[in-house]
Design an enzyme around this catalytic site. Structure first.
Site, PDB file in Angstrom:
ATOM      1  N   LYS A  47       0.811  -1.213   0.000  1.00 48.62           N
ATOM      2  CA  LYS A  47       0.000   0.000   0.000  1.00 48.62           C
ATOM      3  C   LYS A  47       0.852   1.275   0.000  1.00 48.62           C
ATOM      4  O   LYS A  47       0.426   2.305  -0.501  1.00 48.62           O
ATOM      5  CB  LYS A  47      -0.928   0.010   1.221  1.00 48.62           C
ATOM      6  CG  LYS A  47      -2.097  -0.971   1.125  1.00 48.62           C
ATOM      7  CD  LYS A  47      -3.096  -0.547   0.057  1.00 48.62           C
ATOM      8  CE  LYS A  47      -4.425  -1.259   0.198  1.00 48.62           C
ATOM      9  NZ  LYS A  47      -4.364  -2.679  -0.067  1.00 48.62           N
ATOM     10  N   ASP A  81     -10.137  -1.836  -2.176  1.00 51.32           N
ATOM     11  CA  ASP A  81     -10.373  -1.889  -0.733  1.00 51.32           C
ATOM     12  C   ASP A  81      -9.920  -0.603  -0.055  1.00 51.32           C
ATOM     13  O   ASP A  81      -9.112   0.159  -0.588  1.00 51.32           O
ATOM     14  CB  ASP A  81      -9.658  -3.092  -0.114  1.00 51.32           C
ATOM     15  CG  ASP A  81      -8.169  -3.099  -0.415  1.00 51.32           C
ATOM     16  OD1 ASP A  81      -7.793  -2.914  -1.578  1.00 51.32           O
ATOM     17  OD2 ASP A  81      -7.362  -3.284   0.520  1.00 51.32           O
ATOM     18  N   ASP A  82     -10.459  -0.363   1.124  1.00 50.81           N
ATOM     19  CA  ASP A  82     -10.060   0.753   1.988  1.00 50.81           C
ATOM     20  C   ASP A  82     -10.247   2.122   1.341  1.00 50.81           C
ATOM     21  O   ASP A  82      -9.368   2.993   1.421  1.00 50.81           O
ATOM     22  CB  ASP A  82      -8.601   0.579   2.446  1.00 50.81           C
ATOM     23  CG  ASP A  82      -8.402  -0.685   3.263  1.00 50.81           C
ATOM     24  OD1 ASP A  82      -9.409  -1.255   3.726  1.00 50.81           O
ATOM     25  OD2 ASP A  82      -7.248  -1.107   3.435  1.00 50.81           O
ATOM     26  N   TYR A  86     -15.280  -6.169   1.318  1.00 47.81           N
ATOM     27  CA  TYR A  86     -14.509  -7.383   1.043  1.00 47.81           C
ATOM     28  C   TYR A  86     -14.601  -8.429   2.153  1.00 47.81           C
ATOM     29  O   TYR A  86     -13.797  -9.342   2.195  1.00 47.81           O
ATOM     30  CB  TYR A  86     -13.042  -7.038   0.758  1.00 47.81           C
ATOM     31  CG  TYR A  86     -12.333  -6.275   1.850  1.00 47.81           C
ATOM     32  CD1 TYR A  86     -11.732  -6.946   2.918  1.00 47.81           C
ATOM     33  CD2 TYR A  86     -12.242  -4.893   1.808  1.00 47.81           C
ATOM     34  CE1 TYR A  86     -11.066  -6.255   3.920  1.00 47.81           C
ATOM     35  CE2 TYR A  86     -11.582  -4.191   2.799  1.00 47.81           C
ATOM     36  CZ  TYR A  86     -10.992  -4.863   3.847  1.00 47.81           C
ATOM     37  OH  TYR A  86     -10.345  -4.174   4.830  1.00 47.81           O
TER      38      TYR A  86
END
Length: 202
Positions: A51, A130-131, A168
């Site tokens: 990330k 995601d996130d 997710y």
């Protein structure tokens, strides 16, 4: 004495390690060590998705510098030597455009990034959502389907194409016993060629 029958099952097709955490990404030697670990443990996949690699997430539209491309190319070769599939991922969700001309332009940016990694020997790709706060399930599904379709049109030897949706895990995908609108829209619009990763119940 009673005979006991054991059931045999095929192994999970993709099994391995995801470098997908926040914080300082692994260094080259650590990644090479992980590839050797995968081989020793019977794993067949390593998914590159740190990330805090800026070119994976915050600066995903920008090409990798030459020195970083050389590192990635060496990893791809090392993965092949260990019989491990190197899966390259991008997380564009912070600012990706999904619709209109900007959406078209971002599809081209994604394809350009994937083409660079294809030239290094990568054949398996992923896009993660995601996130992030934006839950445009239909837009994400269309983006994924378009990029996957075009990549496969250009190259007959593309392997897996994976994604992680914004919802997710099961507890986040349903409310009051029913699926949330995001998950419904994402599911309905996604090409069957795209494999979806989930973390389970939580």
């Amino acid at each position: 004495m009673t005979a006991v029958q054991t059931a045999s099952a095929s192994p999970v097709p993709l099994r391995g390690v995801i470098e997908g955490f926040y914080g300082t990404p692994w260094q080259q030697e650590e990644r090479l060590d992980i590839l050797a670990f995968c081989r020793a443990e019977g794993f067949n996949a390593y998914l590159y998705a740190p990330k805090d690699d800026p070119y994976h997430r915050e600066k995903w539209r920008e090409p990798y510098p030459e020195d970083k491309l050389r590192e990635l190319g060496a990893l791809v070769k090392a993965a092949k030597a260990q019989d491990v599939r190197f899966i390259f991922a991008v997380s564009p969700g912070l600012d990706v455009s999904l619709h209109g001309y900007k959406g078209y332009a971002d599809r081209q940016k994604m394809l350009a990034k994937f083409e660079t990694l294809y030239a290094l020997g990568v054949r398996d790709f992923a896009i993660f959502f995601d996130d992030i706060k934006d839950k445009d399930g239909a837009g994400q599904a269309a983006f994924l389907s378009d990029v996957s379709r075009e990549l496969r049109r250009r190259h007959a030897d593309i392997g897996a194409f994976l994604t992680v949706p914004t919802e997710y895990f099961y507890a986040d995908m349903q409310e009051g016993g029913a699926r949330k609108p995001y998950t419904d829209a994402f599911t309905e619009g996604l090409s069957h060629d795209v494999l979806v990763l989930y973390t389970g119940d939580g």
